[in-house]
Design a protein around this motif. Sequence first.
Motif, PDB file in Angstrom:
ATOM      1  N   THR A  94     -23.629 -15.313  -0.968  1.00 30.81           N
ATOM      2  CA  THR A  94     -23.401 -16.392  -0.057  1.00 30.81           C
ATOM      3  C   THR A  94     -22.636 -17.472  -0.809  1.00 30.81           C
ATOM      4  O   THR A  94     -23.047 -17.937  -2.025  1.00 30.81           O
ATOM      5  CB  THR A  94     -24.893 -16.857   0.163  1.00 30.81           C
ATOM      6  OG1 THR A  94     -25.641 -15.905   0.980  1.00 30.81           O
ATOM      7  CG2 THR A  94     -24.914 -18.175   1.298  1.00 30.81           C
ATOM      8  N   PRO A  95     -21.505 -17.689  -0.450  1.00 32.86           N
ATOM      9  CA  PRO A  95     -20.593 -18.647  -0.913  1.00 32.86           C
ATOM     10  C   PRO A  95     -20.958 -19.995  -1.366  1.00 32.86           C
ATOM     11  O   PRO A  95     -20.735 -20.427  -2.371  1.00 32.86           O
ATOM     12  CB  PRO A  95     -19.394 -18.583   0.030  1.00 32.86           C
ATOM     13  CG  PRO A  95     -19.213 -17.446   0.952  1.00 32.86           C
ATOM     14  CD  PRO A  95     -20.890 -17.177   1.025  1.00 32.86           C
ATOM     15  N   THR A  96     -21.862 -20.412  -0.596  1.00 29.96           N
ATOM     16  CA  THR A  96     -22.494 -21.877  -0.683  1.00 29.96           C
ATOM     17  C   THR A  96     -23.577 -21.764  -1.710  1.00 29.96           C
ATOM     18  O   THR A  96     -24.213 -23.020  -2.089  1.00 29.96           O
ATOM     19  CB  THR A  96     -22.957 -22.716   0.576  1.00 29.96           C
ATOM     20  OG1 THR A  96     -23.977 -21.850   1.176  1.00 29.96           O
ATOM     21  CG2 THR A  96     -21.567 -22.787   1.655  1.00 29.96           C
ATOM     22  N   MET A  97     -24.020 -20.817  -2.354  1.00 34.85           N
ATOM     23  CA  MET A  97     -25.247 -20.624  -3.183  1.00 34.85           C
ATOM     24  C   MET A  97     -24.933 -20.003  -4.349  1.00 34.85           C
ATOM     25  O   MET A  97     -23.940 -19.124  -4.527  1.00 34.85           O
ATOM     26  CB  MET A  97     -26.474 -19.824  -2.393  1.00 34.85           C
ATOM     27  CG  MET A  97     -26.830 -20.639  -1.113  1.00 34.85           C
ATOM     28  SD  MET A  97     -28.247 -19.666  -0.544  1.00 34.85           S
ATOM     29  CE  MET A  97     -28.582 -20.517   0.965  1.00 34.85           C
ATOM     30  N   HIS A  98     -25.665 -20.189  -5.398  1.00 32.71           N
ATOM     31  CA  HIS A  98     -25.456 -19.936  -6.799  1.00 32.71           C
ATOM     32  C   HIS A  98     -26.840 -19.426  -7.376  1.00 32.71           C
ATOM     33  O   HIS A  98     -27.567 -20.074  -7.695  1.00 32.71           O
ATOM     34  CB  HIS A  98     -24.969 -20.576  -7.604  1.00 32.71           C
ATOM     35  CG  HIS A  98     -24.657 -20.314  -9.182  1.00 32.71           C
ATOM     36  ND1 HIS A  98     -23.761 -18.968  -9.264  1.00 32.71           N
ATOM     37  CD2 HIS A  98     -24.951 -20.769 -10.260  1.00 32.71           C
ATOM     38  CE1 HIS A  98     -23.942 -18.978 -10.671  1.00 32.71           C
ATOM     39  NE2 HIS A  98     -24.356 -19.978 -11.284  1.00 32.71           N
TER      40      HIS A  98
ATOM     41  N   THR B 161     -30.892 -23.660   2.789  1.00 30.90           N
ATOM     42  CA  THR B 161     -30.112 -24.362   3.025  1.00 30.90           C
ATOM     43  C   THR B 161     -30.538 -25.874   3.764  1.00 30.90           C
ATOM     44  O   THR B 161     -30.196 -26.822   3.490  1.00 30.90           O
ATOM     45  CB  THR B 161     -28.918 -23.999   4.185  1.00 30.90           C
ATOM     46  OG1 THR B 161     -28.522 -22.677   3.562  1.00 30.90           O
ATOM     47  CG2 THR B 161     -27.742 -24.675   4.435  1.00 30.90           C
TER      48      THR B 161
END
Length: 208
Positions: free
Chosen positions: A15-19, A108
């Motif tokens: 998921t691009p917005t998560m790390h 989110t």
Amino acid sequence: MPLFREGVAAVVRRTPTMHWLGATGHLHTAVRLHERLRPDVLLVDSVLDPQGHLATLLTGAASSTLAVVSLVREPHRTAKFVRAALAAGVRGLVPRDGQIGEVLHAITRTHADGTYLDPTLAPLAAGFTPAAEAGSRRSLSRREYEVLQLIADGMENQAVANELYVSVETVRTHVKNILRKLRARDRTHAVSLAYQAGLLSGGGARPV
């Protein structure tokens, strides 16, 4: 279960917005990981923190911005658990057996809005007010947790006071609070109960 953790980790990494920073199946290690990694969101299986000890420890500081999201298992889908979790500092709740997309949505929304209740769990929180639940909270504060760790290491009150740079009387007060909150007979009993609850490493916490 480790397999479940690995599955969530794999999806979050994609998921691009998560790390993804890390995972553990024990409360004690979770506290250490939080101190080292300082995540924005902590995803916790309800079976790992059924009484809200971890949530209270990590969100109790006034400066804390951590958003704790609870993955609620079927046995915990009760008004009692949901209200206790919210009182302990949990800000997001989502069924553990839901779709992974629902879990990502909960992460989110909790991070962005500060709170999120899955529609299937929201009715269980009806009428919840933090003030009403505060009196029933028995979770240890971060300082009490530190004192408990030192007691478990075999330190007496004076040694604990020296380690934490506080007075012996302050330590005695913390010990009294620990015994009361854990409903322990004495220091040894408190340490034993903490290990059983998974608050100290080597205890019986079950993995996510």
